[in-house]
Design an enzyme around this catalytic site. Sequence first.
Site, short mmCIF file in Angstrom:
data_model
loop_
_atom_site.label_atom_id
_atom_site.label_comp_id
_atom_site.label_asym_id
_atom_site.label_seq_id
_atom_site.Cartn_x
_atom_site.Cartn_y
_atom_site.Cartn_z
N LYS A 193 81.43 93.44 90.79
CA LYS A 193 80.07 93.07 91.16
C LYS A 193 79.37 94.28 91.75
O LYS A 193 79.40 94.52 92.96
CB LYS A 193 80.08 91.90 92.15
CG LYS A 193 78.78 91.13 92.15
CD LYS A 193 78.57 90.40 90.84
CE LYS A 193 77.26 89.66 90.78
NZ LYS A 193 76.98 89.09 89.47
N SER A 394 75.72 86.51 85.09
CA SER A 394 75.65 86.10 86.48
C SER A 394 74.92 84.77 86.56
O SER A 394 75.37 83.78 85.99
CB SER A 394 74.99 87.20 87.32
OG SER A 394 75.41 87.10 88.67
#
Length: 598
Positions: A193, A394
């Site tokens: 991430k 996402s």
Amino acid sequence: MKQFLKMTLATICGIVILSLISGLFFVISLVGMVASDSAPTKVKENSVFVLKLDGSIDERSEEGTPFDDMLGLGDTGSMGLDALVSSIRKAKENADIKGIYIEGGTAGFDSPATAQQLRDALKDFKTSGKWIVAYASQYSQASYYVATVADKVYLNGQGALDLRGLGGNGLYYKGLYDKLGIKYMAAKVGKYKSYVESDTQTGMSEYDREQRQVYLGGIWKYWLKEMAESRKIKADDLNQLVNDSLLAFAATDDLLKAKLIDKVLFPEEIKAEIKSRLKLGKNDEVPQLTLSDMINVKSEKKETGEKIAVYYAYGSIVDNPAENLLNGGGHAIVGKTVADDLRKLADDDDVKAVVFRVNSGGGSAVASEQIRHAINLVKAKKPVVVSMGGAAASGGYWISSSANYIFAEPTTITGSIGIFGLIPNYSGLVTDKLGVTMDGVKTNTYSGYEYDLVLGKNPEDIMHHLQNYINRGYQDFLNVVAQGRGIKPEQVNEIAQGRVWLASDAIGIKLVDKLGSLDDAVKKAAELAKVKEYHTATYPTEPGWLEKLMSNDSKGSYLDAQIRDLLGDAYQPLMQIRADIKNNSRIQARMLDDIRVK
């Protein structure tokens, strides 16, 4: 005195009459513009569709107004992939349109997959037996990739072809923040991430480097294969040429030898080439159709059968809307608005299935969950099929995961299952450098914690609570995907960690069901709904220029347009940062960065 009053009264009457006449002319002009804007285009025999690859190409069109030129806005509206594909399809069906002329070559695409989808539409056009010719003074990389589908690719005598491969450098601001006395504190889950890295590090992490290398390498390999096949050369040879040569500065003779172009022509020569293909005389005019003309050309196919809704969700996922850079964002997927729209589709008995077209790198986790819940409400009554565009990653994957079936384009970017929170600490700037301090009273330990955090009071304690909050959010994300895809949360965690996947790789790990286009998704939706004859209806309806003109949303549009023109490619990232600050919740489910290509 009487004479003065008489003259004053006459002046007032004159002003009133002039205002009424001016108002009447304005209304007549407005009615005329509305009528001309909606009038169907009549296609002349032996016509050519002129497709200009300039400006910005996004998921859907943003309609300008007839007043833009008067206000100095110029062509500020972007071209929409939806309008381009629809126009190419109509050109294929219309017997009076003989070919497509691709002009220009510096367009910016919102993603590699957008360029790929446009090229696929042109490739399908060629199955009709009609011709495509491309010509430019300069080809940007993505525009050249699209243009290689043409029968002939021409270049101006002093032209350039900027084929360089995918990738580039990002900016990391930690060094600047250190000098200013600002520290960004990140709470995240997922070693891949990487969205927070530009604010918390001075360079790219190895995990981020790994995922970028894989997905960019996959897209480039796909592009190489298609360009090489069209140009009748080997993909390995083309890749070696790009490695060994800075093609943007190559001589046109070298481009010809490498078979990257077919011929060097000047503008009058390409015009003669088009006339020759249309069998026109030297002095004959070429009947031309622009994109705006093609939008108003009636389709040869009639709408029959049951209705399948195609709902477009593109842009950043936010909790609250914003209209432009001045107000904090561009086009966005607003959680409550989209959820309400989906509920209406669920209750509409005329809609037999819904195709959810997603093109988003994510955003607010709260808004994403609102939309996913609404998808489940639709799914309880009728099939839902997701069609992924340039990205569905996402939060974009969060809202896609519950569908009955998921299609993605070969170069779609997806996955990025992970979340984060990013909080600035300004104590070094405000207190240490500027000498500003804060004091007050509290009824409880965490009263006013936002100010404490920003000014560095007990940051470890507060960030501990935030990290726990993020951990729970990540587990929720895993459970959402596990439930939607029919796999265990532990299995999702193995392929999650915030990692971005190319759709062609995402099939093997069950994030995507099949590679295919929006049309393929519509066919699957009809199949699941057990509908044989069907037509599509597009949602949400985009407001026309008149509606925009009459609404309050147009405030600031002139200055916004000037800023867009000034900033160019930097407009979108800056707009994103502004939207992050103003319109999103603490938890973010967002992909690593902007993926526009030129």
